[in-house]
Design an enzyme around this catalytic site. Structure first.
Site, PDB file in Angstrom:
ATOM      1  CG  ASN A   8       0.153   1.384 -12.390  1.00 34.47           C
ATOM      2  OD1 ASN A   8       0.304   1.644 -13.583  1.00 34.47           O
ATOM      3  ND2 ASN A   8      -0.701   0.470 -11.976  1.00 34.47           N
ATOM      4  CG  HIS A  11      -2.256   6.252 -16.619  1.00 34.87           C
ATOM      5  ND1 HIS A  11      -3.321   5.608 -17.199  1.00 34.87           N
ATOM      6  CD2 HIS A  11      -2.686   6.649 -15.408  1.00 34.87           C
ATOM      7  CE1 HIS A  11      -4.341   5.616 -16.354  1.00 34.87           C
ATOM      8  NE2 HIS A  11      -3.984   6.236 -15.262  1.00 34.87           N
ATOM      9  CG  HIS A  51      -3.211  -4.447 -14.884  1.00 34.97           C
ATOM     10  ND1 HIS A  51      -4.384  -3.915 -14.417  1.00 34.97           N
ATOM     11  CD2 HIS A  51      -3.496  -5.718 -15.232  1.00 34.97           C
ATOM     12  CE1 HIS A  51      -5.346  -4.830 -14.474  1.00 34.97           C
ATOM     13  NE2 HIS A  51      -4.833  -5.929 -14.981  1.00 34.97           N
ATOM     14  NE  ARG A  53      -7.769  -3.732 -18.335  1.00 37.30           N
ATOM     15  CZ  ARG A  53      -8.631  -3.522 -17.335  1.00 37.30           C
ATOM     16  NH1 ARG A  53      -8.265  -2.830 -16.271  1.00 37.30           N
ATOM     17  NH2 ARG A  53      -9.858  -3.975 -17.407  1.00 37.30           N
ATOM     18  NE  ARG A  57      -8.625  -1.244 -20.873  1.00 42.54           N
ATOM     19  CZ  ARG A  57      -9.650  -1.135 -20.026  1.00 42.54           C
ATOM     20  NH1 ARG A  57      -9.619  -0.206 -19.096  1.00 42.54           N
ATOM     21  NH2 ARG A  57     -10.693  -1.913 -20.125  1.00 42.54           N
ATOM     22  CD  GLU A  78      -1.797  -3.294 -10.666  1.00 42.92           C
ATOM     23  OE1 GLU A  78      -2.614  -3.078 -11.586  1.00 42.92           O
ATOM     24  OE2 GLU A  78      -1.497  -2.450  -9.835  1.00 42.92           O
ATOM     25  CB  THR A 109      -8.478  -2.348 -10.998  1.00 42.74           C
ATOM     26  OG1 THR A 109      -7.407  -2.577 -11.900  1.00 42.74           O
ATOM     27  CG2 THR A 109      -8.865  -3.644 -10.329  1.00 42.74           C
ATOM     28  CD  GLU A 159      -2.191  -2.511  -4.515  1.00 42.91           C
ATOM     29  OE1 GLU A 159      -1.298  -3.237  -5.003  1.00 42.91           O
ATOM     30  OE2 GLU A 159      -2.687  -1.541  -5.109  1.00 42.91           O
ATOM     31  CG  HIS A 197      -7.620   2.065  -7.449  1.00 42.68           C
ATOM     32  ND1 HIS A 197      -8.483   3.040  -7.865  1.00 42.68           N
ATOM     33  CD2 HIS A 197      -7.482   1.213  -8.495  1.00 42.68           C
ATOM     34  CE1 HIS A 197      -8.858   2.775  -9.099  1.00 42.68           C
ATOM     35  NE2 HIS A 197      -8.258   1.672  -9.508  1.00 42.68           N
TER      36      HIS A 197
HETATM   37  N1  PXP Z   1      -3.249  -0.857  -7.440  1.00 42.57           N
HETATM   38  C1  PXP Z   1      -3.983  -1.581  -8.307  1.00 42.57           C
HETATM   39  C2  PXP Z   1      -4.248  -3.014  -7.996  1.00 42.57           C
HETATM   40  C3  PXP Z   1      -4.487  -0.998  -9.494  1.00 42.57           C
HETATM   41  O1  PXP Z   1      -5.209  -1.741 -10.347  1.00 42.57           O
HETATM   42  C4  PXP Z   1      -4.173   0.346  -9.758  1.00 42.57           C
HETATM   43  C5  PXP Z   1      -4.657   0.981 -11.020  1.00 42.57           C
HETATM   44  O2  PXP Z   1      -4.054   0.406 -12.108  1.00 42.57           O
HETATM   45  C6  PXP Z   1      -3.387   1.041  -8.834  1.00 42.57           C
HETATM   46  C7  PXP Z   1      -2.956   0.426  -7.665  1.00 42.57           C
HETATM   47  C8  PXP Z   1      -2.996   2.473  -9.056  1.00 42.57           C
HETATM   48  O3  PXP Z   1      -4.132   3.265  -8.998  1.00 42.57           O
HETATM   49  P1  PXP Z   1      -4.033   4.790  -9.418  1.00 42.57           P
HETATM   50  O4  PXP Z   1      -3.666   4.807 -10.857  1.00 42.57           O
HETATM   51  O5  PXP Z   1      -5.397   5.311  -9.132  1.00 42.57           O
HETATM   52  O6  PXP Z   1      -2.964   5.402  -8.546  1.00 42.57           O
END
Ligand code: PXP
Length: 247
Positions: A8, A11, A51, A53, A57, A78, A109, A159, A197
């Site tokens: 992901n 960031h 993602h 949003r 953001r 996402e 999330t 997931e 997550h």
């Molecule tokens: N899966 C989903 C559905 C998420 O919303 C996120 C966070 O954006 C992640 C995985 C990744 O989580 P983390 O950034 O804590 O690894």
């Protein structure tokens, strides 16, 4: 099947937006999510997760379309269950969509999607995405009734939300891990089981005890590690940590 890693990269866009949200066309608008995507792929990312949003953001629509056109690795979008996001997904045509809840005030999330509470609407959105050739995942808490509801709405995958496990300690941590194991066992083989997550370089060893996992989605810990060693190396390190998984 080896356990796959979806990285992901939201960031990266978060960091860019912190300085350049009002001036994205500036040549100084860095870091670039597309370059981050290339770096993650160089480290062995099996897919990229972004993602978009409602409040934009971090990832912007233009980021998503550039990533889609410049990278060939599978893309996992996402998105919240809204008509706006459905329209974007149908134009973007990622390989996968993961339906997530979205709440304006949250930092990331928080809970899983209440599939049971939104059966009709989610069923409709899943069908429209699948008709477009997109495989659909739903991001759920490890609850059996949510697993059953995910089957009912026609999702291809779940997931499992690992955030409660990642935030727990001691007995609660063991209980959360057990809940994930029970949910994964209940879902298999009707649904592909992914997890994500709060997974990091420390708790990954416990995550690997959950059966039937096909893919992990990891963002924060890899991007944090990337600030020390670079994104390609950080992804490679996580892939190495995942190599001994036995489903
Ligand atoms: N899966 C989903 C559905 C998420 O919303 C996120 C966070 O954006 C992640 C995985 C990744 O989580 P983390 O950034 O804590 O690894």
């Amino acid at each position: 099947m080896p356990l796959l890693l979806g990285v992901n990269i939201d960031h990266i866009a978060t960091l860019r937006q912190a300085r350049y949200a009002a001036d994205l066309s500036s040549p100084n608008a860095e870091p670039c999510p597309v370059l981050a995507g290339h770096d993650a792929v160089a480290g062995g990312a099996d897919s990229l997760t972004i993602h978009i949003r409602g409040d934009r953001r971090h990832m912007q629509d233009a980021d998503a379309f550039r990533i889609r056109s410049e990278l060939t690795v599978p893309l996992n979008l996402e998105m919240a269950v809204t008509e706006e996001m459905l329209g974007i997904a149908l134009r973007l045509k990622p390989e996968f969509v993961c339906l997530v809840p979205e709440n304006r005030q949250e930092i990331t999330t928080e809970g899983g999607l209440d599939v049971l509470g939104g059966l009709r609407k989610i069923h409709d959105v899943v069908a429209r995405l699948r008709d477009a050739g997109i495989r659909v995942s739903v991001f759920i808490d490890p609850e059996l009734r949510q697993v059953d509801a995910s089957i009912e709405v026609g999702a291809d995958m779940i997931e499992l939300h690992t955030g409660a496990f990642a935030n727990a300690t001691g007995v609660a941590e063991k209980m959360e891990l057990d809940r994930l194991t029970v949910a994964a066992t209940h879902a298999h083989p009707s649904l592909q089981v992914n997890a994500g997550h709060g997974i990091n370089f420390t708790n990954i060893s416990q995550i690997l005890t959950i059966p039937y996992l096909a893919e992990l989605n990891i963002g924060h810990s890899i991007i944090a590690r990337a600030t020390r060693v670079g994104l390609t190396v950080a992804v490679r390190e996580m892939k190495e940590a995942m190599t001994h998984y036995l489903a």
